[in-house]
Design an enzyme around this catalytic site. Structure first.
Site, PDB file in Angstrom:
ATOM      1  N   LYS A 114       0.863  -1.185   0.000  1.00  0.00           N
ATOM      2  CA  LYS A 114       0.000   0.000   0.000  1.00  0.00           C
ATOM      3  C   LYS A 114       0.896   1.230   0.000  1.00  0.00           C
ATOM      4  O   LYS A 114       2.023   1.184   0.494  1.00  0.00           O
ATOM      5  CB  LYS A 114      -0.864   0.029   1.270  1.00  0.00           C
ATOM      6  N   ASP A 154      -7.018   4.236  -4.398  1.00  0.00           N
ATOM      7  CA  ASP A 154      -7.669   4.084  -3.095  1.00  0.00           C
ATOM      8  C   ASP A 154      -8.302   5.451  -2.843  1.00  0.00           C
ATOM      9  O   ASP A 154      -8.516   6.212  -3.810  1.00  0.00           O
ATOM     10  CB  ASP A 154      -6.644   3.692  -2.008  1.00  0.00           C
TER      11      ASP A 154
HETATM   12  N1  GLU Z   1      -7.498   0.106  -2.838  1.00  0.00           N
HETATM   13  C1  GLU Z   1      -8.195  -1.097  -3.159  1.00  0.00           C
HETATM   14  C2  GLU Z   1      -8.209  -2.026  -1.960  1.00  0.00           C
HETATM   15  O1  GLU Z   1      -8.218  -1.559  -0.839  1.00  0.00           O
HETATM   16  C3  GLU Z   1      -7.728  -1.734  -4.458  1.00  0.00           C
HETATM   17  C4  GLU Z   1      -6.270  -2.056  -4.567  1.00  0.00           C
HETATM   18  C5  GLU Z   1      -5.836  -2.564  -5.935  1.00  0.00           C
HETATM   19  O2  GLU Z   1      -6.650  -2.677  -6.836  1.00  0.00           O
HETATM   20  O3  GLU Z   1      -4.649  -2.852  -6.047  1.00  0.00           O
HETATM   21  O4  GLU Z   1      -8.260  -3.218  -2.054  1.00  0.00           O
END
Ligand code: GLU
Length: 459
Positions: A114, A154
């Site tokens: 992340k 996100d």
């Molecule tokens: N931000 C999204 C999550 O919390 C998607 C992350 C992504 O597609 O890599 O899962």
């Protein structure tokens, strides 16, 4: 003197997982997994960097940028980027930690990571957003790659930001490759990716309802309380309406719009579209509060979440941000008759709220409720990101029917795996529904721990 946690959000996410493993028979059967948990709790790598950019007044601005590369046992690090003033290492470590096990539950080869920045997109011009994205990617580019680390969106990062970030990566590396997901449809993005988290959430909830009622009920006719008004909330609302459910609330960081009459009409698809258009302009939903039909149909409650303002609820879907359901909110939802709670947000519920929900799983009581954690219920987004990566690698574009069908299957498999694992490792009281929290945590953890063991990360 009590020692305050230095990374409160991360410690909360870690404890939530560790306690469910501890309370199951997992460590009795496989004591060596305790070691795996100790190792998995530390990110493989954390990158922190400064982001210097110029605002529209020609003045220098500086922000903190991060990428937490938490675990690559199952595949390249994968997870979104969050641009929000609250972003710090604790928040990104909690999100990265959740992401490891969520991604494992997709059944695809995705590691966990992340990233983001403490940049506030609110009130910024398009020009400023572009400049920030370019400055951010100028540093991030050296740490990522289609087989190394694949970021996505996100909170505060959606299609527009992904475009600017992708363009800068391509300039620096002189390579057109699937290094980000959530791309535009004409340049490598997958159909259904924008819809995937919200749609997947509803597919998951449908499985919960089907299981709990022996196939007698569906989401049709149910009152569905939603928080948030971003991408996840919008598509969860649209899918609910499409399947005959009634959406009775939406919200943003400044307040909540709730229907005055929970037995009357809920949000219409047109109203959801109008909210979506406002969000593109980075506006607040309070703008709608004095406008018809909103003023007659809805009550706007400033600085509030919807949970304590609805007399009757069947399904509650927190789709805004972490810790948006407190213990009191959980009790209010149960008092309003809520049967199903599924998180579209990551760590939407506080530990107290989870404890309240988890202690009400007996179906023979008047106020039972079944809770699904975000790492299971909201994995549709990252799952379709995984499908976007597969399409990029094979230079193919799948039809929306194909992607939607795969999404359905992934959500169903995740639900079944959580259920099966809960039955295997946790004692379920007579007449109670199995804990999807424990089942999902244990199933995701075993998968990651095993891969780490095979690769010599622990022994
Ligand atoms: N931000 C999204 C999550 O919390 C998607 C992350 C992504 O597609 O890599 O899962």
């Amino acid at each position: 003197m009590a020692v305050l946690p230095s990374e409160p959000e991360f410690e909360q996410a870690y404890k939530e997982l560790a306690v469910t493993l501890e309370n199951s028979t997992l460590f009795q059967k496989y004591p060596q997994y305790r070691k795996a948990l100790r190792i998995a709790a530390i990110p493989e790598r954390v990158v922190q960097f400064r982001v210097v950019w110029e605002d529209d007044k020609g003045e220098l601005q500086v922000n903190r940028g991060y990428r937490v590369q938490f675990n690559s046992a199952l595949g390249p690090y994968k997870g979104g980027l969050r641009f929000h003033p609250s972003v710090n290492l604790s928040i990104l470590k909690f999100l990265g930690f959740e992401q490891i096990f969520k991604n494992a539950l997709t059944g695809l080869n995705l590691g966990g990571g992340k990233g983001g920045a403490d940049f506030d997109p609110k009130g910024k011009s398009d020009n400023e957003i572009r400049k920030f994205c370019v400055a951010f990617m100028t540093e991030l580019a050296r740490h990522i790659g289609p087989d190394t680390d694949v970021p996505a969106g996100d909170i505060g990062v959606s299609g527009r930001e992904i475009g600017y970030l992708f363009g800068q990566y391509k300039k620096i590396r002189n390579q057109w490759e699937g290094v980000l997901t959530g791309k535009g449809n004409s340049w490598g993005g997958s159909l259904i990716r924008p819809e995937a988290t919200g749609y997947g959430l509803i597919y998951y909830v449908q499985k919960m309802i089907e299981y709990a009622t022996n196939g007698k009920e569906t989401i049709a006719g149910k009152r569905v309380a939603i928080s948030g008004s971003g991408n996840v909330a919008q598509y969860a609302a649209l899918k609910t309406i499409q399947l005959g459910g009634k959406v009775i609330s939406m919200s943003d960081s400044k307040g909540a719009l709730v229907v005055r009459d929970v037995d009357g009409e809920g949000f219409t698809p047109q109203e959801i579209e109008e909210i979506a258009a406002l969000k593109v302009e980075r506006q607040q939903i309070s703008i709608l509060a004095n406008k018809e039909p909103y003023a007659t149909k809805y009550k706007y409650i400033e600085n509030a979440r919807p949970w304590t303002h609805l007399p009757k609820v069947d399904v509650a879907l927190p789709c805004a941000t972490q810790n948006e359901v407190s213990g009191d909110d959980a009790r209010a939802l149960i008092a309003a008759g809520t049967r199903y709670v599924a998180e579209g947000s990551n760590m939407g519920s506080t530990q107290e709220a989870i404890d309240v929900f988890e202690s009400h799983r007996e179906t023979n009581t008047a106020n039972f409720v079944w809770y699904a954690p975000g790492k299971a219920a909201n994995l549709g987004g990252v799952a379709v990101s995984g499908l976007e990566m597969a399409q990029n690698s094979s230079r193919e574009s799948w039809t929306s029917e194909k992607v939607d069908q795969r999404l359905h299957q992934i959500m169903e498999n995740c639900f079944n795996l959580g259920l099966k694992t809960a039955k295997e490792y946790v004692k379920t009281p007579e007449g109670a529904l199995p804990s999807l929290l424990a089942g999902s945590n244990i199933a995701g953890f075993i998968k990651v721990a095993e891969a780490m063991h095979d690769q010599g990360d622990w022994w």
